[in-house]
Design a protein around this motif. Sequence first.
Motif, PDB file in Angstrom:
ATOM      1  N   LYS A 161       0.851  -1.187   0.000  1.00 19.22           N
ATOM      2  CA  LYS A 161       0.000   0.000   0.000  1.00 19.22           C
ATOM      3  C   LYS A 161       0.890   1.243   0.000  1.00 19.22           C
ATOM      4  N   VAL A 162       0.762   2.044  -1.054  1.00 22.76           N
ATOM      5  CA  VAL A 162       1.599   3.227  -1.187  1.00 22.76           C
ATOM      6  C   VAL A 162       0.729   4.477  -1.261  1.00 22.76           C
ATOM      7  N   GLY A 163       1.049   5.455  -0.434  1.00 25.02           N
ATOM      8  CA  GLY A 163       0.355   6.734  -0.470  1.00 25.02           C
ATOM      9  C   GLY A 163       1.094   7.702  -1.371  1.00 25.02           C
ATOM     10  N   PRO A 188       3.535  16.198 -11.991  1.00 26.67           N
ATOM     11  CA  PRO A 188       3.728  14.915 -12.675  1.00 26.67           C
ATOM     12  C   PRO A 188       4.273  13.802 -11.786  1.00 26.67           C
ATOM     13  N   TYR A 189       4.250  14.008 -10.456  1.00 28.91           N
ATOM     14  CA  TYR A 189       4.780  12.985  -9.555  1.00 28.91           C
ATOM     15  C   TYR A 189       3.820  11.808  -9.435  1.00 28.91           C
ATOM     16  N   ALA A 190       2.535  12.114  -9.233  1.00 25.76           N
ATOM     17  CA  ALA A 190       1.518  11.069  -9.137  1.00 25.76           C
ATOM     18  C   ALA A 190       0.156  11.669  -9.477  1.00 25.76           C
ATOM     19  N   TYR A 191      -0.591  10.996 -10.333  1.00 27.55           N
ATOM     20  CA  TYR A 191      -1.922  11.469 -10.727  1.00 27.55           C
ATOM     21  C   TYR A 191      -2.666  10.319 -11.398  1.00 27.55           C
ATOM     22  N   GLU A 192      -3.958  10.504 -11.544  1.00 30.22           N
ATOM     23  CA  GLU A 192      -4.786   9.473 -12.181  1.00 30.22           C
ATOM     24  C   GLU A 192      -5.191   9.914 -13.569  1.00 30.22           C
ATOM     25  N   VAL A 225       1.445  -2.560  -6.758  1.00 28.17           N
ATOM     26  CA  VAL A 225       1.453  -1.355  -5.941  1.00 28.17           C
ATOM     27  C   VAL A 225       0.004  -0.893  -5.805  1.00 28.17           C
ATOM     28  N   ASP A 226      -0.525  -1.017  -4.601  1.00 30.89           N
ATOM     29  CA  ASP A 226      -1.885  -0.563  -4.313  1.00 30.89           C
ATOM     30  C   ASP A 226      -1.798   0.916  -3.973  1.00 30.89           C
ATOM     31  N   GLY A 227      -1.863   1.753  -5.007  1.00 28.06           N
ATOM     32  CA  GLY A 227      -1.644   3.178  -4.835  1.00 28.06           C
ATOM     33  C   GLY A 227      -2.889   3.938  -4.416  1.00 28.06           C
ATOM     34  N   HIS A 228      -2.705   4.902  -3.521  1.00 34.68           N
ATOM     35  CA  HIS A 228      -3.802   5.735  -3.038  1.00 34.68           C
ATOM     36  C   HIS A 228      -3.394   7.200  -3.132  1.00 34.68           C
ATOM     37  N   LEU A 229      -4.129   7.987  -3.919  1.00 36.52           N
ATOM     38  CA  LEU A 229      -3.868   9.412  -4.009  1.00 36.52           C
ATOM     39  C   LEU A 229      -4.410  10.097  -2.761  1.00 36.52           C
ATOM     40  N   SER A 230      -3.648  11.045  -2.234  1.00 32.99           N
ATOM     41  CA  SER A 230      -4.027  11.709  -0.993  1.00 32.99           C
ATOM     42  C   SER A 230      -3.584  13.160  -1.041  1.00 32.99           C
ATOM     43  N   ASP A 231      -4.211  14.008  -0.203  1.00 37.74           N
ATOM     44  CA  ASP A 231      -3.695  15.360  -0.035  1.00 37.74           C
ATOM     45  C   ASP A 231      -2.291  15.254   0.537  1.00 37.74           C
TER      46      ASP A 231
END
Length: 294
Positions: free
Chosen positions: A45-47, A53-57, A82-88
């Motif tokens: 699980k990765v936050g 451009p670092y992380a986006y959907e 990688v179970d990715g989760h976008l977060s503030d």
Amino acid sequence: MKKIKGIVLAMGVVLLLAACGNGKSNSSAAEGDLLKSLQDKGVVKVGFANEKPYAYEEDGELKGGAVAIATAVFENLGIEKVDGHLSDFSQLIPGLGAEKFDVITAGMAITPDRCENVAFGEPEMQYGEGLIVKSGNPKDLRSYKDIAANPDIKVAVMSGATEKDFMLREGISEKQIMMVPDIPASFAAVESRRADATTGTEMTIKMALESANKDKLEFVDNFEQPEIEGVPSYGAAAFRIADDELREAYNAELKKLKEDGKIAELIEPYGFTEELNVVDLDLTTESICNGDNY
């Protein structure tokens, strides 16, 4: 009888203290080796901060430079998903501490303060700062010092970002700084004239501007980088302090990617360049946490 009750009570206190320990959460250690557990499950699980451009959907898929690096490292560790989760951004470190994530990464800058709360992996990329203003740059803002020189100027910045500290050190007052939850909110503040400018990492706000209202906003191409500790910033993955084995294994695979020149290949599709964003091989997180490299 009173003596027996006293002994029982004392034993209860001892057992309670043993159960509580030092009050710090460390369930990953209690459950056994976290690295082996993740390898057995094949999932980590990765936050990620929701910060292009670092992380986006895009089209239901997580993309970005930080996503590409993390995915490559964990695949080499035998963790296929990688179970990715976008977060503030401001919720990443709290989420890691609450064990919502196994690791967090999003080009997060290594800073001495953050080094006290999380254990950073080795640096993965570097970047400078950027400034966005109203179209035409009516206030002629080309540095943080320009903002500091005019107390009437307001600048919006994302909560939890390092830019607030940079601006304070460049002489910008607290009253001039408007905290907002994310990049779109910072753009909206400038478009609506509640703020005169917004700042963030150069790549982030430059890429974000591509999908914003370009008629009202302008990226300052000749922005003067502040000559202060922390600039350029060096981004890395972050782990709970107790998870030494996972961090060390991650660092070992990251080192291989660096030595093989693979980092540039992984991040270039997202607008990064080897010249500006790839870190020197001899740069270490320890030196950055200690402030030795500035």
